[in-house]
Scaffold this active site. Structure first.
Site, PDB file in Angstrom:
ATOM      1  N   HIS A   1     -21.564  51.603  44.124  1.00  0.00           N
ATOM      2  CA  HIS A   1     -20.296  52.273  43.820  1.00  0.00           C
ATOM      3  C   HIS A   1     -19.988  53.354  44.855  1.00  0.00           C
ATOM      4  O   HIS A   1     -18.820  53.529  45.247  1.00  0.00           O
ATOM      5  CB  HIS A   1     -20.359  52.889  42.418  1.00  0.00           C
ATOM      6  CG  HIS A   1     -20.394  51.868  41.316  1.00  0.00           C
ATOM      7  ND1 HIS A   1     -19.438  50.883  41.191  1.00  0.00           N
ATOM      8  CD2 HIS A   1     -21.278  51.680  40.298  1.00  0.00           C
ATOM      9  CE1 HIS A   1     -19.731  50.128  40.130  1.00  0.00           C
ATOM     10  NE2 HIS A   1     -20.842  50.589  39.587  1.00  0.00           N
TER      11      HIS A   1
ATOM     12  N   ASP B   1     -14.059  44.604  43.245  1.00  0.00           N
ATOM     13  CA  ASP B   1     -15.170  44.099  42.444  1.00  0.00           C
ATOM     14  C   ASP B   1     -16.388  43.807  43.323  1.00  0.00           C
ATOM     15  O   ASP B   1     -16.249  43.436  44.485  1.00  0.00           O
ATOM     16  CB  ASP B   1     -14.733  42.823  41.718  1.00  0.00           C
ATOM     17  CG  ASP B   1     -15.675  42.430  40.598  1.00  0.00           C
ATOM     18  OD1 ASP B   1     -16.418  43.312  40.104  1.00  0.00           O
ATOM     19  OD2 ASP B   1     -15.674  41.250  40.218  1.00  0.00           O
TER      20      ASP B   1
ATOM     21  N   LEU C   1       2.080  56.438  52.968  1.00  0.00           N
ATOM     22  CA  LEU C   1       1.417  55.440  52.140  1.00  0.00           C
ATOM     23  C   LEU C   1       1.341  55.976  50.717  1.00  0.00           C
ATOM     24  O   LEU C   1       0.951  57.121  50.507  1.00  0.00           O
ATOM     25  CB  LEU C   1       0.001  55.143  52.647  1.00  0.00           C
ATOM     26  CG  LEU C   1      -0.834  54.191  51.766  1.00  0.00           C
ATOM     27  CD1 LEU C   1      -0.258  52.776  51.810  1.00  0.00           C
ATOM     28  CD2 LEU C   1      -2.304  54.177  52.206  1.00  0.00           C
TER      29      LEU C   1
END
Length: 242
Positions: free
Chosen positions: A36, A19, A130
């Site tokens: 972004h 966020d 991962l």
């Protein structure tokens, strides 16, 4: 500065609510989409650092079912960023042993984006260093409703008896059916809410809230949060040990 490796009992699965991208850009007088794009760049450094910090599963909240309420310009820009991220990172993720997959409803996404998502999932399916999961058009309540609907359809078709529906049966219908529940959920930007994220899966997760906006969230800060996590005692409803 590279994050130092954690030698204690690190969480195997970390989920992050990324966020603050828009506010990061606005504070600098830039369009929200700049934030972004910078946030997408931040994903790379966190993904690179995760294995060295003991993280095997990393789940990132990229776009919620509620984010469609944003301006058309921002939504289109975000979808473009997602597509470019997949295209630019596919080779690197594959080479570094990262398995990438997506959770959330895909039917509302652009067909080209859906194709890119399916392509990189297939390309990295054999990787195990991962497990990176990205939530796009995801909402916890939507996921629970879809799981309940799937169970109802199975029951109506006679594939499962109502008395066989338990927590395990429900969990198998979730988007995260083949993933362990998160041990730690982190939210950046100072907001102290979970925003409809992994509602079922995070029932016993530990939480950390940081004021840092996502584009400024570094591997070193992640390492510091993991150090705090290592000092916690998770009891899952049990009593505190002496």
């Amino acid at each position: 500065m590279a994050a130092k490796d954690i030698t204690g009992e690190s969480p195997a699965h970390v989920a992050i609510i990324m966020d603050g991208n828009g506010r990061w850009a606005t504070a600098r007088g830039w369009p929200r989409l700049v934030g972004h794009r910078r946030g997408a760049e931040r994903v790379r450094s966190i993904v690179e650092a995760a294995p060295g910090l003991g993280i095997r599963y990393l789940t990132l909240y990229a776009f919620s079912t509620e984010n469609w309420k944003r301006s058309t310009e921002e939504v289109i820009g975000l979808m473009t960023i997602f597509a470019r991220y997949i295209q630019s990172e596919a080779q690197r993720l594959s080479a570094e042993g990262v398995r990438l997959r997506f959770i959330g409803g895909r039917e509302r996404l652009d067909k080209k984006l859906q194709k890119l998502m399916a392509g990189i999932e297939a390309r990295t399916a054999g990787n195990d260093r991962l497990h990176l999961t990205v939530a796009i058009n995801y909402g916890g309540r939507d996921e629970l409703a879809r799981a309940a609907r799937a169970l109802a359809e199975d029951a109506a078709a006679g594939r499962i008896r109502p008395e066989e529906i338990d927590e395990a049966a429900f969990a198998r219908r979730l988007d995260t059916a083949d993933l362990p529940d998160p041990d730690l959920v982190i939210r950046t930007s100072g907001e102290m809410r979970i925003s409809n994220y992994l509602l079922w899966q995070s029932a016993y997760a530990e939480y950390e809230f940081t004021d840092t906006l996502w584009p400024d969230f570094t591997p070193d800060e992640l390492a510091t949060i993991l150090s705090r996590y290592n000092r916690r005692e998770r009891r899952y409803g049990g009593a505190l040990t002496a």
